[in-house]
Design a protein around this motif. Sequence first.
Motif, PDB file in Angstrom:
ATOM      1  N   GLU A 141     -54.626  54.520 -55.686  1.00 39.92           N
ATOM      2  CA  GLU A 141     -54.070  53.598 -54.697  1.00 39.92           C
ATOM      3  C   GLU A 141     -53.710  54.358 -53.416  1.00 39.92           C
ATOM      4  OE1 GLU A 141     -53.031  49.514 -53.936  1.00 39.92           O
ATOM      5  OE2 GLU A 141     -54.111  50.486 -55.563  1.00 39.92           O
ATOM      6  N   VAL A 142     -53.114  55.524 -53.582  1.00 40.29           N
ATOM      7  CA  VAL A 142     -52.772  56.360 -52.419  1.00 40.29           C
ATOM      8  C   VAL A 142     -54.035  56.781 -51.676  1.00 40.29           C
ATOM      9  CG1 VAL A 142     -51.833  58.599 -51.720  1.00 40.29           C
ATOM     10  CG2 VAL A 142     -50.609  57.212 -53.397  1.00 40.29           C
ATOM     11  N   PHE A 143     -55.067  57.200 -52.423  1.00 39.77           N
ATOM     12  CA  PHE A 143     -56.330  57.613 -51.809  1.00 39.77           C
ATOM     13  C   PHE A 143     -56.979  56.459 -51.052  1.00 39.77           C
ATOM     14  CE2 PHE A 143     -60.985  58.030 -52.092  1.00 39.77           C
ATOM     15  CZ  PHE A 143     -61.160  59.192 -51.355  1.00 39.77           C
ATOM     16  N   ARG A 144     -56.891  55.248 -51.620  1.00 41.40           N
ATOM     17  CA  ARG A 144     -57.482  54.073 -50.965  1.00 41.40           C
ATOM     18  C   ARG A 144     -56.827  53.827 -49.612  1.00 41.40           C
ATOM     19  NH1 ARG A 144     -56.512  48.587 -50.469  1.00 41.40           N
ATOM     20  NH2 ARG A 144     -54.521  48.810 -51.540  1.00 41.40           N
ATOM     21  N   LEU A 148     -58.976  54.179 -46.089  1.00 36.12           N
ATOM     22  CA  LEU A 148     -59.137  53.046 -45.181  1.00 36.12           C
ATOM     23  C   LEU A 148     -58.271  53.166 -43.932  1.00 36.12           C
ATOM     24  CD1 LEU A 148     -59.192  50.157 -47.819  1.00 36.12           C
ATOM     25  CD2 LEU A 148     -61.148  51.241 -46.686  1.00 36.12           C
ATOM     26  N   SER A 149     -57.509  54.265 -43.837  1.00 34.64           N
ATOM     27  CA  SER A 149     -56.626  54.513 -42.678  1.00 34.64           C
ATOM     28  C   SER A 149     -55.655  53.356 -42.445  1.00 34.64           C
ATOM     29  CB  SER A 149     -57.476  54.754 -41.418  1.00 34.64           C
ATOM     30  OG  SER A 149     -58.317  55.873 -41.588  1.00 34.64           O
ATOM     31  N   LEU A 150     -55.135  52.827 -43.543  1.00 32.12           N
ATOM     32  CA  LEU A 150     -54.193  51.710 -43.426  1.00 32.12           C
ATOM     33  C   LEU A 150     -52.813  52.202 -42.991  1.00 32.12           C
ATOM     34  CD1 LEU A 150     -55.151  49.788 -46.698  1.00 32.12           C
ATOM     35  CD2 LEU A 150     -55.803  49.206 -44.357  1.00 32.12           C
ATOM     36  N   LEU A 151     -52.392  53.333 -43.553  1.00 29.77           N
ATOM     37  CA  LEU A 151     -51.084  53.908 -43.249  1.00 29.77           C
ATOM     38  C   LEU A 151     -51.143  55.421 -43.419  1.00 29.77           C
ATOM     39  CD1 LEU A 151     -48.797  51.551 -45.394  1.00 29.77           C
ATOM     40  CD2 LEU A 151     -48.878  51.528 -42.901  1.00 29.77           C
ATOM     41  N   ILE A 176     -45.127  48.827 -58.252  1.00 32.64           N
ATOM     42  CA  ILE A 176     -45.371  49.728 -57.126  1.00 32.64           C
ATOM     43  C   ILE A 176     -46.517  49.206 -56.267  1.00 32.64           C
ATOM     44  CG2 ILE A 176     -46.102  52.074 -56.513  1.00 32.64           C
ATOM     45  CD1 ILE A 176     -44.654  53.012 -59.077  1.00 32.64           C
ATOM     46  N   GLN A 177     -47.534  48.665 -56.909  1.00 35.18           N
ATOM     47  CA  GLN A 177     -48.667  48.091 -56.188  1.00 35.18           C
ATOM     48  C   GLN A 177     -48.208  46.948 -55.281  1.00 35.18           C
ATOM     49  OE1 GLN A 177     -51.764  46.229 -58.637  1.00 35.18           O
ATOM     50  NE2 GLN A 177     -53.288  47.511 -57.631  1.00 35.18           N
ATOM     51  N   GLU A 178     -47.306  46.119 -55.799  1.00 35.24           N
ATOM     52  CA  GLU A 178     -46.759  45.011 -55.011  1.00 35.24           C
ATOM     53  C   GLU A 178     -45.950  45.546 -53.829  1.00 35.24           C
ATOM     54  OE1 GLU A 178     -45.990  40.971 -54.085  1.00 35.24           O
ATOM     55  OE2 GLU A 178     -47.256  41.745 -55.708  1.00 35.24           O
ATOM     56  N   CYS A 179     -45.178  46.610 -54.056  1.00 35.56           N
ATOM     57  CA  CYS A 179     -44.402  47.228 -52.965  1.00 35.56           C
ATOM     58  C   CYS A 179     -45.320  47.730 -51.860  1.00 35.56           C
ATOM     59  CB  CYS A 179     -43.567  48.393 -53.503  1.00 35.56           C
ATOM     60  SG  CYS A 179     -42.221  47.924 -54.594  1.00 35.56           S
ATOM     61  N   ILE A 180     -46.389  48.423 -52.251  1.00 35.00           N
ATOM     62  CA  ILE A 180     -47.330  48.965 -51.278  1.00 35.00           C
ATOM     63  C   ILE A 180     -47.992  47.838 -50.488  1.00 35.00           C
ATOM     64  CG2 ILE A 180     -49.505  50.227 -51.024  1.00 35.00           C
ATOM     65  CD1 ILE A 180     -48.658  51.895 -53.472  1.00 35.00           C
ATOM     66  N   THR A 181     -48.384  46.776 -51.200  1.00 36.72           N
ATOM     67  CA  THR A 181     -49.004  45.634 -50.534  1.00 36.72           C
ATOM     68  C   THR A 181     -48.061  45.008 -49.515  1.00 36.72           C
ATOM     69  OG1 THR A 181     -50.347  45.154 -52.499  1.00 36.72           O
ATOM     70  CG2 THR A 181     -50.088  43.373 -50.899  1.00 36.72           C
ATOM     71  N   LYS A 185     -48.795  44.569 -45.549  1.00 43.78           N
ATOM     72  CA  LYS A 185     -48.914  43.219 -44.996  1.00 43.78           C
ATOM     73  C   LYS A 185     -47.765  42.826 -44.066  1.00 43.78           C
ATOM     74  CE  LYS A 185     -50.115  39.901 -47.759  1.00 43.78           C
ATOM     75  NZ  LYS A 185     -50.141  39.015 -48.955  1.00 43.78           N
ATOM     76  N   HIS A 186     -46.549  43.266 -44.377  1.00 45.93           N
ATOM     77  CA  HIS A 186     -45.389  42.688 -43.684  1.00 45.93           C
ATOM     78  C   HIS A 186     -44.546  43.669 -42.875  1.00 45.93           C
ATOM     79  CE1 HIS A 186     -46.314  39.167 -46.036  1.00 45.93           C
ATOM     80  NE2 HIS A 186     -46.079  39.798 -47.178  1.00 45.93           N
ATOM     81  N   SER A 187     -44.587  44.947 -43.182  1.00 46.59           N
ATOM     82  CA  SER A 187     -43.593  45.858 -42.602  1.00 46.59           C
ATOM     83  C   SER A 187     -43.869  46.264 -41.152  1.00 46.59           C
ATOM     84  CB  SER A 187     -43.492  47.127 -43.454  1.00 46.59           C
ATOM     85  OG  SER A 187     -44.628  47.943 -43.266  1.00 46.59           O
ATOM     86  N   ARG A 188     -45.155  46.229 -40.775  1.00 47.83           N
ATOM     87  CA  ARG A 188     -45.589  46.732 -39.461  1.00 47.83           C
ATOM     88  C   ARG A 188     -45.283  48.221 -39.302  1.00 47.83           C
ATOM     89  NH1 ARG A 188     -43.316  41.936 -35.466  1.00 47.83           N
ATOM     90  NH2 ARG A 188     -44.108  40.175 -36.671  1.00 47.83           N
ATOM     91  N   SER A 189     -45.165  48.884 -40.412  1.00 45.95           N
ATOM     92  CA  SER A 189     -44.898  50.319 -40.402  1.00 45.95           C
ATOM     93  C   SER A 189     -46.211  51.081 -40.289  1.00 45.95           C
ATOM     94  CB  SER A 189     -44.160  50.728 -41.683  1.00 45.95           C
ATOM     95  OG  SER A 189     -43.965  52.123 -41.728  1.00 45.95           O
TER      96      SER A 189
END
Length: 258
Positions: A141-144, A148-151, A176-181, A185-189
């Motif tokens: 999940e971290v590698f993904r 994808l340069s998401l964060l 943890i997967q839900e937290c990452i999602t 999606k929502h944090s704008r971090s």
Amino acid sequence: MQLQLSSTDIIVILCSIIILIVLLILIVIYGVFIKKKSELLLIHQQKEAIFEQELARSQVELQNQTLKYIGQELHDDLGQKLSVARLMTSKLKHADPADLRIVEEINLILGESLQDIRNISKSFITPAADVGDFVESLEKEVFRIKRLSLLEVDYRINRHHLPINAEHGLILFRIIQECITNVIKHSRSKSIQIIVEDRPKQTKFVISDKGIGFKTARNFEGIGLKNMINRAKIINAEFKISSEENQGTAVTIIYKKL
């Protein structure tokens, strides 16, 4: 000198003794009543706790069944269609050379999409096989996210072989997967920090961001958050969330070892 009591004095004494006895009886009855009431209240609380745990377990089982169905549909239906589409585009390689670059690009995208669908369906359908799968799944999940340069990801773990029950490991991974999602999606971090700290009696997970945050009380009614809380209850894990507007959010999960 002998003290002589009149009949009136004797009656008063007897009445006082009777009243005292009655008061003592009432006190004993009241004490028994309070004790019974406390016992019934405790039993009621225990039944409520068991009911909540069973309800949470049922909800998670239903969600897992739904995820399993989605995974099977992704693999059996959409996955097969993409495979056929990729096969057809492969035949177009012998077409006009001017179109060859576009065909190769389409074929590459289809291949990546097909692999993503296989990965998603596998994560939905396949339960955690052993302890190593949890860390492996988390690191995938971290590698993904990085690929994808998401964060920007700050991932730290002090032990790669975590002594976690396989079933519990799957539930922890879903939380943890839900937290990452939610962060994506929502944090704008622009970044996320994932820390796994294994200790002798517990394993601590902290997922934090530096995003917009939220007012905690207002967001405790969300379905995603309820799902995470319910999942944590099933494995007797502590789930804490702290957030401040424009300061970010931190989720802490403490898994207690048996």
